[in-house]
Design a protein around this motif. Structure first.
Motif, PDB file in Angstrom:
ATOM      1  N   ALA A 204       0.833  -1.207   0.000  1.00  0.00           N
ATOM      2  CA  ALA A 204       0.000   0.000   0.000  1.00  0.00           C
ATOM      3  C   ALA A 204       0.867   1.257   0.000  1.00  0.00           C
ATOM      4  CB  ALA A 204      -0.929  -0.011   1.215  1.00  0.00           C
ATOM      5  N   PHE A 205       1.937   1.267   0.797  1.00  0.00           N
ATOM      6  CA  PHE A 205       2.823   2.434   0.867  1.00  0.00           C
ATOM      7  C   PHE A 205       3.549   2.656  -0.462  1.00  0.00           C
ATOM      8  CE2 PHE A 205       1.959   3.083   5.173  1.00  0.00           C
ATOM      9  CZ  PHE A 205       2.673   4.173   5.653  1.00  0.00           C
ATOM     10  N   ASN A 206       4.085   1.587  -1.026  1.00  0.00           N
ATOM     11  CA  ASN A 206       4.839   1.729  -2.275  1.00  0.00           C
ATOM     12  C   ASN A 206       3.945   2.223  -3.404  1.00  0.00           C
ATOM     13  OD1 ASN A 206       7.246   0.871  -1.105  1.00  0.00           O
ATOM     14  ND2 ASN A 206       6.874  -1.274  -1.592  1.00  0.00           N
ATOM     15  N   LYS A 207       2.749   1.696  -3.483  1.00  0.00           N
ATOM     16  CA  LYS A 207       1.817   2.135  -4.527  1.00  0.00           C
ATOM     17  C   LYS A 207       1.488   3.611  -4.358  1.00  0.00           C
ATOM     18  CE  LYS A 207      -2.784   1.230  -6.435  1.00  0.00           C
ATOM     19  NZ  LYS A 207      -4.026   0.423  -6.335  1.00  0.00           N
ATOM     20  N   PHE A 208       1.304   4.042  -3.110  1.00  0.00           N
ATOM     21  CA  PHE A 208       0.943   5.431  -2.848  1.00  0.00           C
ATOM     22  C   PHE A 208       2.109   6.375  -3.124  1.00  0.00           C
ATOM     23  CE2 PHE A 208       0.851   9.059   0.065  1.00  0.00           C
ATOM     24  CZ  PHE A 208      -0.360   9.617  -0.267  1.00  0.00           C
ATOM     25  N   ILE A 209       3.290   6.035  -2.629  1.00  0.00           N
ATOM     26  CA  ILE A 209       4.434   6.943  -2.694  1.00  0.00           C
ATOM     27  C   ILE A 209       4.976   7.076  -4.113  1.00  0.00           C
ATOM     28  CG2 ILE A 209       6.837   7.253  -1.972  1.00  0.00           C
ATOM     29  CD1 ILE A 209       6.036   5.992   0.725  1.00  0.00           C
ATOM     30  N   TYR A 210       5.051   5.967  -4.834  1.00  0.00           N
ATOM     31  CA  TYR A 210       5.749   5.967  -6.113  1.00  0.00           C
ATOM     32  C   TYR A 210       4.827   6.039  -7.329  1.00  0.00           C
ATOM     33  CZ  TYR A 210       9.454   4.561  -2.949  1.00  0.00           C
ATOM     34  OH  TYR A 210      10.339   4.519  -1.908  1.00  0.00           O
ATOM     35  N   PHE A 214      -0.257   8.639 -11.231  1.00  0.00           N
ATOM     36  CA  PHE A 214      -1.454   7.840 -11.506  1.00  0.00           C
ATOM     37  C   PHE A 214      -2.671   8.448 -10.823  1.00  0.00           C
ATOM     38  CE2 PHE A 214      -4.429   4.591 -10.002  1.00  0.00           C
ATOM     39  CZ  PHE A 214      -4.808   3.997 -11.201  1.00  0.00           C
ATOM     40  N   TYR A 215      -2.495   8.836  -9.560  1.00  0.00           N
ATOM     41  CA  TYR A 215      -3.600   9.458  -8.820  1.00  0.00           C
ATOM     42  C   TYR A 215      -4.049  10.743  -9.508  1.00  0.00           C
ATOM     43  CZ  TYR A 215      -2.822   6.353  -4.791  1.00  0.00           C
ATOM     44  OH  TYR A 215      -2.701   5.268  -3.968  1.00  0.00           O
ATOM     45  N   ILE A 216      -3.077  11.576  -9.849  1.00  0.00           N
ATOM     46  CA  ILE A 216      -3.397  12.883 -10.419  1.00  0.00           C
ATOM     47  C   ILE A 216      -4.062  12.740 -11.785  1.00  0.00           C
ATOM     48  CG2 ILE A 216      -2.389  15.029 -11.295  1.00  0.00           C
ATOM     49  CD1 ILE A 216      -0.228  14.725  -9.117  1.00  0.00           C
ATOM     50  N   SER A 217      -3.499  11.901 -12.639  1.00  0.00           N
ATOM     51  CA  SER A 217      -4.030  11.758 -14.004  1.00  0.00           C
ATOM     52  C   SER A 217      -5.416  11.137 -14.027  1.00  0.00           C
ATOM     53  CB  SER A 217      -3.070  10.928 -14.854  1.00  0.00           C
ATOM     54  OG  SER A 217      -2.928   9.617 -14.328  1.00  0.00           O
ATOM     55  N   THR A 333      -8.274  18.851   0.049  1.00  0.00           N
ATOM     56  CA  THR A 333      -6.859  18.575   0.271  1.00  0.00           C
ATOM     57  C   THR A 333      -6.057  18.855  -0.992  1.00  0.00           C
ATOM     58  OG1 THR A 333      -5.268  16.918   1.023  1.00  0.00           O
ATOM     59  CG2 THR A 333      -7.037  16.147  -0.379  1.00  0.00           C
ATOM     60  N   ASN A 334      -4.810  19.249  -0.830  1.00  0.00           N
ATOM     61  CA  ASN A 334      -3.958  19.502  -1.990  1.00  0.00           C
ATOM     62  C   ASN A 334      -2.590  18.859  -1.845  1.00  0.00           C
ATOM     63  OD1 ASN A 334      -2.764  21.071  -0.059  1.00  0.00           O
ATOM     64  ND2 ASN A 334      -3.256  23.030  -1.010  1.00  0.00           N
ATOM     65  N   SER A 335      -2.479  17.849  -1.002  1.00  0.00           N
ATOM     66  CA  SER A 335      -1.172  17.235  -0.800  1.00  0.00           C
ATOM     67  C   SER A 335      -1.338  15.747  -0.508  1.00  0.00           C
ATOM     68  CB  SER A 335      -0.441  17.919   0.365  1.00  0.00           C
ATOM     69  OG  SER A 335      -1.201  17.829   1.539  1.00  0.00           O
TER      70      SER A 335
END
Length: 422
Positions: A204-210, A214-217, A333-335
């Motif tokens: 979960a951490f690796n997917k989120f951090i790296y 993907f989240y933004i697009s 949220t913006n971060s």
């Protein structure tokens, strides 16, 4: 890569002070304009060529930038009667020079360093302007190289340090008040949970951090909400320390006793420019969140109690629940925020709170099983072997119980006899 999330902030800083060069170096026909230094420079130097100017926000990790800068200055000016190693052990607040003008040296150049305080409602920073008689392009290039090397060294020391920074935060009226301290890292091998749980957390951490792009697009709020639940003494908070240690992140403690302030505090951490560094490089810990019922469940309406006081109480509680849900959903949220909550009482939570997509990872941290008993025992008693197959006498044994045996200096044979079926 450990510390990768911190490195991005420093790369951005180096880009600001060095690329493109023409944005930083004043043309030889112009004069440097500063709030407090122009008259001084014009009077005592006259026509000069170029300057470097940069601003360091008063964020937690920005201290590395100033530490690097002052370490370089100290190398050529002996600002502090301390070795380079000792210099890094002091807080930046105790190292920072006073505002105003300072006559110093940098390598073979004589320089004037102008220090200004930049303050407004949402911003607090230190502005540095470096001026010299002949600040050629090679000056800027050398400055870039020295800063990059020094920051890299500080980053390396931070990643390999045995300490992580803890930050306790609470709301003081509408402002976030924080207290910083350091705690020892928690090595992964000293956290006795099943490998499957560790793997889920790391995934979960690796997917989120790296995978921020993907989240933004895809229009997905870049945040991670984890809820760890289970009986007391199973090591839920210790797991959070372990994750902060593995990923070299701040551990942000929510230090609030008033549940009505918590949604506002989380929102302020998200949106306050001075707190953004905490969020982007930290883990928020909301320990025992079930002690704030209004944040995890809507108040039930008693049809037989229509008193004004009762209705007002329920209205306030339901409002707080709604605000907490909005925070978890990423409203406003913006971060990139990681929030880990722990609880001993999962049964108290409403289904709305636990909805998939709101809580991204829900993990039960249960009692000790043979796998975790073996990990614990073999860590402390390397010379004593456990049977290949064994069963525990109790299905409600906690890591805290076993830790108490270690502190009591119980012999390994006694621990085996006490907890393992013969």
């Amino acid at each position: 890569m450990k510390g990768n999330d911190l490195m991005s902030g420093f790369k951005e800083f180096l880009n600001v002070i060095t690329n493109p060069l023409t944005d930083l170096v004043v043309d030889s026909t112009k004069e440097v304009v500063t709030t407090i230094g122009s008259y001084f420079v014009q009077t005592f130097i006259g026509s000069f060529q170029k300057s470097i100017e940069f601003t360091v926000p008063n964020y937690a990790t920005s201290a590395y930038i100033e530490q690097a800068f002052y370490s370089i200055l100290n190398r050529y000016n002996q600002l502090y009667k301390k070795s380079k190693f000792e210099l890094k052990q002091y807080s930046i607040d105790s190292l920072r020079l006073a505002k105003g003008c300072h006559n110093l040296r940098y390598r073979n150049w004589r320089i004037i360093l102008i220090i200004e305080i930049v303050t407004n409602k949402n911003y607090n920073a230190i502005k540095y302007t470096i001026i010299t008689y002949d600040i050629a392009n090679r000056f800027v290039q050398q400055f870039q190289k020295d800063m990059a090397e020094e920051i890299h060294l500080l980053m390396h020391e931070s990643v390999n340090s045995k300490l992580i920074k803890g930050i306790s935060v609470h709301l003081d009226y509408d402002d976030v008040d924080s207290t910083e301290f350091t705690i020892h890292k928690r090595p992964e091998e000293t956290v006795y949970i099943s490998e499957s749980i560790k793997d889920e957390l790391k995934k979960a951490f690796n997917k989120f951090i790296y995978n921020k792009d993907f989240y933004i697009s895809n229009g997905i709020p870049h945040q991670l909400n984890i809820l760890l639940y289970g009986p007391p003494g199973t090591g839920k908070d210790t797991i959070v320390k372990m994750l902060a240690s593995i990923y070299n992140r701040f551990l942000i403690y929510i230090d609030e006793t008033d549940y009505k302030k918590i949604p506002g505090l989380l929102s302020a951490l998200d949106n306050d420019r001075q707190c953004r560094e905490f969020i982007e490089n930290g883990i928020i810990l909301l320990s025992d969140i079930d002690k704030f019922p209004a944040l995890i469940n809507e108040a039930e309406i008693d049809p037989d109690d229509d008193s004004e006081k009762n209705l007002m109480t329920k209205q306030i509680m339901n409002s707080m629940f709604g605000k907490m849900i909005n925070i978890l959903d990423g409203s406003g949220t913006n971060s990139g925020r990681i929030t880990i909550m722990t609880t001993n009482h999962i049964e108290k939570f409403s289904e709305a709170f636990l909805r998939t997509g709101r809580i991204h990872l829900l993990l039960e941290i249960g009692y000790v099983i043979p796998e975790t008993f073996r990990k614990f025992f073999e860590h402390y008693f390397r010379e004593t072997k456990l049977p290949e197959q064994f069963k525990l006498k109790s299905d409600k044994l906690t890591i805290a119980d076993l830790q108490a045996e270690i502190l009591a200096e119980t012999k390994p044979e006694e621990i085996i006899s006490k907890y393992i079926k013969s």
